[in-house]
Scaffold this motif. Structure first.
Motif, PDB file in Angstrom:
ATOM      1  N   ALA A 166       0.828  -1.206   0.000  1.00 39.80           N
ATOM      2  CA  ALA A 166       0.000   0.000   0.000  1.00 39.80           C
ATOM      3  C   ALA A 166       0.860   1.253   0.000  1.00 39.80           C
ATOM      4  CB  ALA A 166      -0.933  -0.013   1.209  1.00 39.80           C
ATOM      5  N   ALA A 167       1.941   1.230   0.770  1.00 39.26           N
ATOM      6  CA  ALA A 167       2.840   2.387   0.833  1.00 39.26           C
ATOM      7  C   ALA A 167       3.512   2.651  -0.508  1.00 39.26           C
ATOM      8  CB  ALA A 167       3.895   2.161   1.914  1.00 39.26           C
ATOM      9  N   HIS A 168       3.720   1.578  -1.300  1.00 41.33           N
ATOM     10  CA  HIS A 168       4.344   1.727  -2.612  1.00 41.33           C
ATOM     11  C   HIS A 168       3.325   1.996  -3.720  1.00 41.33           C
ATOM     12  CE1 HIS A 168       7.882  -0.013  -0.617  1.00 41.33           C
ATOM     13  NE2 HIS A 168       8.578   0.450  -1.635  1.00 41.33           N
ATOM     14  N   GLY A 169       2.057   2.106  -3.374  1.00 37.91           N
ATOM     15  CA  GLY A 169       1.052   2.429  -4.369  1.00 37.91           C
ATOM     16  C   GLY A 169       0.512   1.252  -5.136  1.00 37.91           C
ATOM     17  N   THR A 170       0.748   0.039  -4.658  1.00 36.10           N
ATOM     18  CA  THR A 170       0.224  -1.145  -5.347  1.00 36.10           C
ATOM     19  C   THR A 170      -1.225  -1.411  -4.964  1.00 36.10           C
ATOM     20  OG1 THR A 170       2.441  -2.123  -5.372  1.00 36.10           O
ATOM     21  CG2 THR A 170       0.602  -3.619  -5.758  1.00 36.10           C
ATOM     22  N   VAL A 171      -1.566  -1.101  -3.733  1.00 32.98           N
ATOM     23  CA  VAL A 171      -2.915  -1.340  -3.218  1.00 32.98           C
ATOM     24  C   VAL A 171      -3.441  -0.033  -2.627  1.00 32.98           C
ATOM     25  CG1 VAL A 171      -4.302  -2.642  -1.564  1.00 32.98           C
ATOM     26  CG2 VAL A 171      -2.361  -3.744  -2.699  1.00 32.98           C
ATOM     27  N   PRO A 172      -4.671   0.380  -2.950  1.00 38.61           N
ATOM     28  CA  PRO A 172      -5.211   1.614  -2.367  1.00 38.61           C
ATOM     29  C   PRO A 172      -5.605   1.393  -0.906  1.00 38.61           C
ATOM     30  CG  PRO A 172      -6.859   0.579  -3.754  1.00 38.61           C
ATOM     31  CD  PRO A 172      -5.603  -0.230  -3.922  1.00 38.61           C
ATOM     32  N   ASP A 173      -5.351   2.371  -0.075  1.00 37.04           N
ATOM     33  CA  ASP A 173      -5.637   2.249   1.354  1.00 37.04           C
ATOM     34  C   ASP A 173      -7.090   1.874   1.663  1.00 37.04           C
ATOM     35  OD1 ASP A 173      -3.025   2.754   2.137  1.00 37.04           O
ATOM     36  OD2 ASP A 173      -3.322   4.924   2.221  1.00 37.04           O
ATOM     37  N   PRO A 174      -8.085   2.421   0.940  1.00 35.27           N
ATOM     38  CA  PRO A 174      -9.476   2.067   1.273  1.00 35.27           C
ATOM     39  C   PRO A 174      -9.799   0.585   1.115  1.00 35.27           C
ATOM     40  CG  PRO A 174      -9.413   4.072  -0.048  1.00 35.27           C
ATOM     41  CD  PRO A 174      -8.035   3.509  -0.071  1.00 35.27           C
ATOM     42  N   TRP A 175      -8.972  -0.149   0.355  1.00 33.36           N
ATOM     43  CA  TRP A 175      -9.239  -1.565   0.150  1.00 33.36           C
ATOM     44  C   TRP A 175      -8.562  -2.466   1.177  1.00 33.36           C
ATOM     45  CZ3 TRP A 175      -8.688  -2.285  -5.909  1.00 33.36           C
ATOM     46  CH2 TRP A 175      -9.765  -1.639  -6.529  1.00 33.36           C
ATOM     47  N   LEU A 176      -7.696  -1.920   2.012  1.00 35.15           N
ATOM     48  CA  LEU A 176      -6.976  -2.756   2.966  1.00 35.15           C
ATOM     49  C   LEU A 176      -7.905  -3.508   3.917  1.00 35.15           C
ATOM     50  CD1 LEU A 176      -3.874  -0.529   3.850  1.00 35.15           C
ATOM     51  CD2 LEU A 176      -3.939  -2.581   2.427  1.00 35.15           C
ATOM     52  N   PRO A 177      -8.933  -2.874   4.497  1.00 41.85           N
ATOM     53  CA  PRO A 177      -9.822  -3.643   5.389  1.00 41.85           C
ATOM     54  C   PRO A 177     -10.500  -4.808   4.685  1.00 41.85           C
ATOM     55  CG  PRO A 177     -10.163  -1.277   5.682  1.00 41.85           C
ATOM     56  CD  PRO A 177      -9.306  -1.443   4.468  1.00 41.85           C
ATOM     57  N   VAL A 178     -10.852  -4.632   3.419  1.00 39.75           N
ATOM     58  CA  VAL A 178     -11.489  -5.707   2.669  1.00 39.75           C
ATOM     59  C   VAL A 178     -10.519  -6.858   2.458  1.00 39.75           C
ATOM     60  CG1 VAL A 178     -12.491  -6.343   0.444  1.00 39.75           C
ATOM     61  CG2 VAL A 178     -13.137  -4.181   1.524  1.00 39.75           C
ATOM     62  N   LEU A 179      -9.274  -6.544   2.081  1.00 36.19           N
ATOM     63  CA  LEU A 179      -8.281  -7.593   1.847  1.00 36.19           C
ATOM     64  C   LEU A 179      -7.974  -8.347   3.137  1.00 36.19           C
ATOM     65  CD1 LEU A 179      -5.851  -5.717  -0.584  1.00 36.19           C
ATOM     66  CD2 LEU A 179      -7.666  -7.338  -1.161  1.00 36.19           C
ATOM     67  N   HIS A 180      -7.835  -7.629   4.226  1.00 32.86           N
ATOM     68  CA  HIS A 180      -7.625  -8.287   5.524  1.00 32.86           C
ATOM     69  C   HIS A 180      -8.814  -9.196   5.849  1.00 32.86           C
ATOM     70  CE1 HIS A 180      -3.998  -6.569   7.470  1.00 32.86           C
ATOM     71  NE2 HIS A 180      -4.181  -5.585   6.599  1.00 32.86           N
ATOM     72  N   GLY A 181     -10.038  -8.704   5.599  1.00 44.52           N
ATOM     73  CA  GLY A 181     -11.218  -9.496   5.908  1.00 44.52           C
ATOM     74  C   GLY A 181     -11.341 -10.737   5.043  1.00 44.52           C
ATOM     75  N   LEU A 182     -10.975 -10.625   3.772  1.00 43.62           N
ATOM     76  CA  LEU A 182     -11.044 -11.775   2.883  1.00 43.62           C
ATOM     77  C   LEU A 182     -10.170 -12.922   3.388  1.00 43.62           C
ATOM     78  CD1 LEU A 182     -10.935  -9.958  -0.575  1.00 43.62           C
ATOM     79  CD2 LEU A 182     -12.861 -11.273   0.322  1.00 43.62           C
ATOM     80  N   VAL A 183      -8.992 -12.569   3.886  1.00 43.90           N
ATOM     81  CA  VAL A 183      -8.090 -13.607   4.396  1.00 43.90           C
ATOM     82  C   VAL A 183      -8.587 -14.114   5.754  1.00 43.90           C
ATOM     83  CG1 VAL A 183      -5.732 -14.119   5.140  1.00 43.90           C
ATOM     84  CG2 VAL A 183      -6.125 -12.636   3.153  1.00 43.90           C
ATOM     85  N   ARG A 184      -8.969 -13.203   6.613  1.00 40.58           N
ATOM     86  CA  ARG A 184      -9.393 -13.592   7.964  1.00 40.58           C
ATOM     87  C   ARG A 184     -10.627 -14.482   7.931  1.00 40.58           C
ATOM     88  NH1 ARG A 184     -10.130  -8.932   9.562  1.00 40.58           N
ATOM     89  NH2 ARG A 184     -12.408  -8.797   9.424  1.00 40.58           N
ATOM     90  N   ARG A 185     -11.555 -14.183   7.037  1.00 37.03           N
ATOM     91  CA  ARG A 185     -12.817 -14.925   6.969  1.00 37.03           C
ATOM     92  C   ARG A 185     -12.768 -16.078   5.952  1.00 37.03           C
ATOM     93  NH1 ARG A 185     -16.755 -11.982   9.680  1.00 37.03           N
ATOM     94  NH2 ARG A 185     -18.456 -13.009   8.557  1.00 37.03           N
ATOM     95  N   ARG A 186     -11.554 -16.386   5.464  1.00 34.20           N
ATOM     96  CA  ARG A 186     -11.279 -17.575   4.668  1.00 34.20           C
ATOM     97  C   ARG A 186     -12.016 -17.596   3.325  1.00 34.20           C
ATOM     98  NH1 ARG A 186      -8.526 -21.312   7.556  1.00 34.20           N
ATOM     99  NH2 ARG A 186      -9.093 -22.932   6.036  1.00 34.20           N
ATOM    100  N   ALA A 187     -11.971 -16.482   2.623  1.00 33.14           N
ATOM    101  CA  ALA A 187     -12.483 -16.473   1.256  1.00 33.14           C
ATOM    102  C   ALA A 187     -11.524 -17.242   0.352  1.00 33.14           C
ATOM    103  CB  ALA A 187     -12.619 -15.031   0.761  1.00 33.14           C
ATOM    104  N   ASN A 188     -12.074 -17.885  -0.671  1.00 36.24           N
ATOM    105  CA  ASN A 188     -11.245 -18.507  -1.700  1.00 36.24           C
ATOM    106  C   ASN A 188     -10.955 -17.458  -2.768  1.00 36.24           C
ATOM    107  OD1 ASN A 188     -11.118 -21.055  -0.541  1.00 36.24           O
ATOM    108  ND2 ASN A 188     -13.009 -21.735  -1.528  1.00 36.24           N
ATOM    109  N   LEU A 189      -9.676 -17.151  -2.959  1.00 38.66           N
ATOM    110  CA  LEU A 189      -9.277 -16.014  -3.780  1.00 38.66           C
ATOM    111  C   LEU A 189      -8.539 -16.454  -5.031  1.00 38.66           C
ATOM    112  CD1 LEU A 189      -7.848 -13.696  -0.967  1.00 38.66           C
ATOM    113  CD2 LEU A 189     -10.154 -13.687  -1.936  1.00 38.66           C
ATOM    114  N   LEU A 190      -8.809 -15.736  -6.129  1.00 38.68           N
ATOM    115  CA  LEU A 190      -8.076 -15.914  -7.373  1.00 38.68           C
ATOM    116  C   LEU A 190      -7.416 -14.571  -7.699  1.00 38.68           C
ATOM    117  CD1 LEU A 190      -7.699 -18.269  -9.366  1.00 38.68           C
ATOM    118  CD2 LEU A 190      -9.510 -17.261 -10.766  1.00 38.68           C
ATOM    119  N   VAL A 191      -6.092 -14.568  -7.756  1.00 42.51           N
ATOM    120  CA  VAL A 191      -5.336 -13.365  -8.086  1.00 42.51           C
ATOM    121  C   VAL A 191      -4.977 -13.449  -9.564  1.00 42.51           C
ATOM    122  CG1 VAL A 191      -3.283 -11.986  -7.600  1.00 42.51           C
ATOM    123  CG2 VAL A 191      -4.431 -13.221  -5.743  1.00 42.51           C
TER     124      VAL A 191
END
Length: 387
Positions: A166-191
């Motif tokens: 996020a600090a390097h501009g790869t991820v926007p700050d407003p999306w950080l809570p969502v990304l943390h939640g996706l991992v914490r709540r065990r979403a199946n993710l495709l990057v």
């Protein structure tokens, strides 16, 4: 790079050939072989010669200094006087030339042999991995009219955490809570994303968010993922040898992973029939899985999955049913003018006609752009995964 005379290199090769080893020689092994030749060398000269000798024996020879350069992702050889390098800002001509087309061919053949593959007139194309993980693709005549062509892709283990991205501009700050939640709540993710967009880097950062009491099992062609996590079991595929035997595929490893008590299964790159095993695994109660797939946009993921699954004999209807049940969210990355950024977040579902659908619910144009835009479905996604 320090140059080596042929006689010295021959003596070093002979000494290493006498040793009983199961892995390619490291610099310490090469340095010991150099000392055994009886040459009187200072410590600095010995280090330089050991590095040069190892590059000639198991590395990329005169191309090794380019591969070792900071930020280098690709080194390409189109001919003896056409060497190109990508340092992250696009291709540029390298100040390096080979003495002849035969020298390019000799290097390509030698690297293929080091990787356990065959490259000659009867088998003029090779796709392999060097001992350090560098991806090699080479072609010789008659496929390459110039005599030989070489493409090297550098393997660099991804170790950034999400906040650093996020600090390097790869991820926007407003999306950080969502990304943390996706991992914490065990979403199946495709990057997803194109080549060099940072898929592995983002995947490693997300894996660093997994609770430390969970066991991660990663499956890759060559190990690139290096998440900051205390319990990671890494499995790597193996190509067939020159006799065409001994292959262990990604599909084999994904099937085996189910029997190794994983809390999360991670496929570093899905680009073939192993997509069937991945979808089956994620449909058997293994939540929190992740994988990467090449795609031009989030909306193109269904077509990409269908193409890959066709290699495994899956029908379009089966792909839609399995994917919609197995996958929750797609994170799509783009690269623009050398800058990589998370461009889309999309949800996975099915249309009213039963087709697989990947629908973007948020988008971002990268560093310097406006606040990420959101669309229909963003609120539901936040409520489900970030609350």
């Amino acid at each position: 790079m320090t140059t080596l005379d042929g006689r010295l290199l021959h003596d070093v090769r002979a000494h290493l050939g006498d040793a009983d080893r199961t892995a390619p020689p490291g610099e310490a092994d090469v340095a010991a072989a150099l000392r055994s030749t009886g040459r009187v060398l200072g410590s600095d000269a010995l280090t330089d010669l050991a590095r040069a000798a190892r590059a000639e024996l198991v590395g990329a020879g005169p191309l090794q200094p380019l591969l070792d350069g900071p930020g280098v992702t690709d080194v390409l050889v189109n001919g003896p006087e056409e060497v190109w390098v990508d340092r992250g800002d696009g291709l540029e001509r390298a100040d390096l030339a080979f003495p002849s087309p035969d020298a390019v061919r000799e290097l390509a053949v030698r690297m293929a042999a080091v990787a356990g593959q065959r490259l000659d007139d009867a088998s003029p194309v090779v796709d392999a991995r060097l001992p350090d993980g560098t991806r090699l693709h080479a072609a010789v005549a008659p496929v390459a009219p110039a005599g030989a062509a070489i493409a090297l892709r550098v393997l660099r283990q991804a170790t950034f955490d999400l906040e650093t991205l996020a600090a390097h501009g790869t991820v926007p700050d407003p999306w950080l809570p969502v990304l943390h939640g996706l991992v914490r709540r065990r979403a199946n993710l495709l990057v997803t994303g194109g080549t060099g967009t940072g898929k592995t880097t983002l995947l490693a950062a997300l894996l660093g968010l997994v609770p430390h009491d969970e066991r991660l099992l990663t499956v890759e062609e060559a190990r690139e993922l290096a998440p900051v996590h205390p319990h990671v079991l890494a499995l790597a595929a193996r190509r067939p040898n020159v006799e065409g035997v001994g292959e262990i595929t990604l599909a084999d490893l994904v099937r085996g992973a189910l029997r190794m008590r994983p809390d999360r299964i991670v496929l570093g790159e899905c680009r073939g029939a192993e997509v069937r095993e991945l979808l089956l695994a994620l449909n058997t109660g293994h939540d929190g899985g992740m994988a990467t797939v090449h795609a031009n946009a989030a909306e193109h993921v269904p077509a990409r999955l269908e193409a890959l699954a066709a290699l495994a004999g899956m029908t379009r209807a089966a792909v839609a049913a399995q994917s919609a049940a197995a996958l929750d969210v797609v994170l799509h990355l783009r690269r623009h003018r050398g800058r990589r950024h998370l461009a889309q977040i999309a949800t996975v579902g099915r249309t009213e006609h039963g087709d697989l659908q990947v629908a973007p619910v948020a988008s971002w144009h990268g560093p310097g752009a406006e606040t990420p835009g959101t669309g229909t479905g963003w609120g539901a996604l936040r409520e489900r995964w970030a609350s």
